[in-house]
Design a protein around this motif. Structure first.
Motif, PDB file in Angstrom:
ATOM      1  N   THR A  47      10.225  -0.563   1.082  1.00 56.59           N
ATOM      2  CA  THR A  47      11.209   0.322   0.731  1.00 56.59           C
ATOM      3  C   THR A  47      12.632  -0.460   0.085  1.00 56.59           C
ATOM      4  O   THR A  47      12.837  -1.604   0.614  1.00 56.59           O
ATOM      5  N   GLU A  64       5.866   7.753  -2.392  1.00 59.91           N
ATOM      6  CA  GLU A  64       6.188   8.931  -2.067  1.00 59.91           C
ATOM      7  C   GLU A  64       7.710   8.988  -2.137  1.00 59.91           C
ATOM      8  O   GLU A  64       8.390   8.030  -1.693  1.00 59.91           O
ATOM      9  N   HIS A 124       0.799  -1.203  -0.051  1.00 61.65           N
ATOM     10  CA  HIS A 124       0.012  -0.078  -0.060  1.00 61.65           C
ATOM     11  C   HIS A 124       0.846   1.201   0.022  1.00 61.65           C
ATOM     12  O   HIS A 124       0.380   2.389  -0.558  1.00 61.65           O
ATOM     13  N   PHE A 125       2.107   1.116   0.502  1.00 63.59           N
ATOM     14  CA  PHE A 125       2.895   2.363   0.477  1.00 63.59           C
ATOM     15  C   PHE A 125       4.361   2.090   0.346  1.00 63.59           C
ATOM     16  O   PHE A 125       4.885   0.999   0.944  1.00 63.59           O
ATOM     17  N   THR A 131      -0.906   1.379  -4.792  1.00 61.24           N
ATOM     18  CA  THR A 131      -0.140   1.817  -3.863  1.00 61.24           C
ATOM     19  C   THR A 131       0.352   3.293  -4.082  1.00 61.24           C
ATOM     20  O   THR A 131       0.059   4.170  -4.992  1.00 61.24           O
ATOM     21  N   ASP A 132       0.435   3.769  -2.768  1.00 63.47           N
ATOM     22  CA  ASP A 132       1.171   5.302  -2.637  1.00 63.47           C
ATOM     23  C   ASP A 132       2.585   5.199  -2.654  1.00 63.47           C
ATOM     24  O   ASP A 132       3.272   4.635  -1.619  1.00 63.47           O
ATOM     25  N   LYS A 160       4.399   2.824 -11.303  1.00 62.32           N
ATOM     26  CA  LYS A 160       3.424   3.650 -10.686  1.00 62.32           C
ATOM     27  C   LYS A 160       2.705   4.592 -11.679  1.00 62.32           C
ATOM     28  O   LYS A 160       1.472   4.532 -11.771  1.00 62.32           O
ATOM     29  N   PRO A 216       7.581   4.629   0.500  1.00 64.45           N
ATOM     30  CA  PRO A 216       8.117   5.442   0.777  1.00 64.45           C
ATOM     31  C   PRO A 216       9.922   5.580   0.161  1.00 64.45           C
ATOM     32  O   PRO A 216      10.303   4.369   0.443  1.00 64.45           O
ATOM     33  N   ALA A 231       3.000   4.055   8.363  1.00 73.83           N
ATOM     34  CA  ALA A 231       2.253   3.430   7.598  1.00 73.83           C
ATOM     35  C   ALA A 231       2.054   1.900   8.235  1.00 73.83           C
ATOM     36  O   ALA A 231       0.864   1.287   8.336  1.00 73.83           O
ATOM     37  N   VAL A 271       3.859  -2.061   3.732  1.00 75.85           N
ATOM     38  CA  VAL A 271       5.198  -1.296   3.220  1.00 75.85           C
ATOM     39  C   VAL A 271       6.292  -2.002   2.605  1.00 75.85           C
ATOM     40  O   VAL A 271       6.671  -3.134   3.278  1.00 75.85           O
TER      41      VAL A 271
END
Lengths: 389, 94
Positions: A78, A54, A22-23, A51-52, A43, A25, A69, A76
């Motif tokens: 990264t 950032e 979902h996220f 997916t957010d 994206k 960063p 998050a 999450v």
């Protein structure tokens, strides 16, 4: 399922894409950049609709945002490297202390100063005691597979710890290898929808990671037990993984150990080179085998000890350096062997710092030196790539 | 305790406070060197003290602010921020 020729960075990105976090960063750093550039492109092209994604202002913020998050109960992902991982260092302990199942790929690169862009293992071994579960991949397929397995292990109620999947910068991150990309359906079967155990939500406000006094040791003991549990979970997960994907991974990778007298202990991408060298040395009648450390935390000491119970001499090949001490994995191996009945001779080799290539010739040289050490009964600490004596 | 005697507690071994709002019950009065004192005559009912209190130790009522001296740790932000000096500080006696 399909086969693609992709880099380690892309394999990591594929792992993330398949689990649909979902996220994500991010903050770019060489040699991780291609991984998040790939995710950013997907994206934009619509391949990560839920997916957010950032761009944060630093890696410290990346991990802080990842914690936020994860604390509200979403998956999450990264990735980072080297100095970026060092900037996260403080926050890594918070992620593990709050028992948040984040998965991060670290593409290892030596630390400044002097500046290097190439790989050694000091960056993630510096995070060794942070409570994160740490895997170290040998090839690009293992990178992808360990991202998938990482979520299963991290989210298991017996574990609930973040997972770091490490790969060697450049050697894997920028090298194309054939990688099997599983289907979304298979991945969904392997990794069901996330059922978070403790979350901050508006209808159920909780405090995570509050200040404590007397209970601090209790929480650390629980983290320790959770990390030890990960060894069991890791083993169990292989059955499901093999059923669905047809591959499995052993906690330690054993190569020609059955009748080996000399054993090389390696990590990461150099293991492939060493295995090729071992095949050639076997032709010459040298009884040499290899043990690859692919799980660094939790430390599989008993499994390592059992695998090495009949060997005569061991070369621990450290692609890292703790100045004033020596190779970081050498004492870990020695500690595990201390209580064994057959205590083999152990020599330490410090190699490949700042990405110095580890060729088959160098691996053979190490093996010959180890054979000499066994003959003379005198273990050594060898700096293999020093150019000025 | 020997390591093998430790038992894994799952969710109960995670540092999470599941019951919200219990910080209000913590007695912080011994932390204070000074205490805020409210003077109703100077108060314009602007709610700045209530808004700025970092510990929600000031409740708002029809009659104005009510300071909870069990929660208040004596930071004096309310005194600093009050535009009409309706909040003043007093030394704690002990």
């Amino acid at each position: 399922m399909k086969h693609l020729l992709i880099t380690g960075n892309e394999a990591a990105a594929w792992g993330a894409r398949l689990i649909k976090p979902h996220f994500i960063p991010t903050f770019p750093i060489t040699p991780q950049t291609e991984c998040i550039e790939t995710l950013a492109r997907w994206k934009v092209e619509g391949d990560l609709p839920d997916t957010d994604f950032e761009r944060m202002e630093s890696e410290h913020s990346v991990m802080s945002a990842a914690i936020g998050a994860a604390a509200v109960g979403v998956r999450v992902f990264t990735a980072t490297s080297s100095q970026g991982l060092m900037l996260m260092h403080e926050v890594l302990y918070i992620a593990s202390g709050m028992r948040l199942p984040i998965v991060m790929v670290n593409i290892s690169r030596g630390l400044s100063a002097p500046v290097t862009l190439w790989s050694d293992h000091n960056d993630f071994l510096d995070q060794r005691d942070s409570g994160w579960i740490m895997f170290h991949a040998e090839n690009n397929q293992e990178v992808l597979d360990m991202v998938l397995q990482g979520y299963r292990i991290a989210e298991d109620p017996r574990v609930l710890l973040p997972v770091m999947v490490n790969m060697d910068g450049y050697v894997l991150s920028f090298t194309d290898e054939p990688v099997i990309i599983p289907s979304y359906e298979d991945v969904k079967q392997f990794l069901p929808a996330y059922d978070p155990q403790h979350t901050i939500t508006s209808d159920r406000p909780v405090t995570v990671g509050p200040p404590v006094m007397d209970e601090y040791t209790d929480y650390k003991a629980q983290m320790h037990l959770a990390s030890r549990n990960a060894l069991t979970v890791l083993d169990e997960v292989q059955n499901d993984f093999e059923k669905i994907f047809g591959r499995r991974y052993h906690t330690v990778d054993e190569f020609m150990l059955d009748d080996a007298e000399l054993v090389l202990i390696t990590q990461g991408s150099m293991s492939t080179t060493a295995k090729a060298a071992i095949l050639e040395m076997r032709e010459e009648g040298i009884k040499v085998g290899l043990l690859r450390l692919r799980v660094i935390r939790p430390w599989p000491g008993e499994i390592i000890c059992k695998a090495l119970q009949n060997v005569k001499a061991i070369a621990v090949i450290d692609r890292n350096i703790a100045p004033g001490k020596g190779g970081i994995m050498l004492p870990e191996i020695v500690e595990s062997l201390y209580h064994s009945i057959n205590r083999p001779l152990v020599s330490g080799f410090i190699v490949g710092l700042g990405g110095k290539p580890q060729t088959e010739a160098k691996i053979k040289e190490i093996t010959h030196k180890l054979a000499n050490d066994l003959a003379s009964g005198r273990p050594r600490i060898e700096w293999n790539d020093v150019e000025v004596s | 305790m020997r390591e093998e005697e430790l038992s894994y507690k799952g969710i109960h071994g995670i540092p999470v406070i599941l019951e919200p709002g219990n910080a209000a019950r913590v007695d912080r009065s011994s932390w204070r060197l000074v205490r805020p004192v409210y003077n109703k005559d100077k108060c314009t009912m602007c709610k700045i003290c209530y808004t700025y209190c970092p510990d929600s130790a000031i409740a708002w009522t029809k009659e104005g602010p009510v300071i909870n001296l069990t929660s208040c740790k004596g930071c004096m932000i309310c005194v600093e921020e009050c535009p009409t000096n309706a909040m003043t500080q007093e030394k704690e006696s002990s």
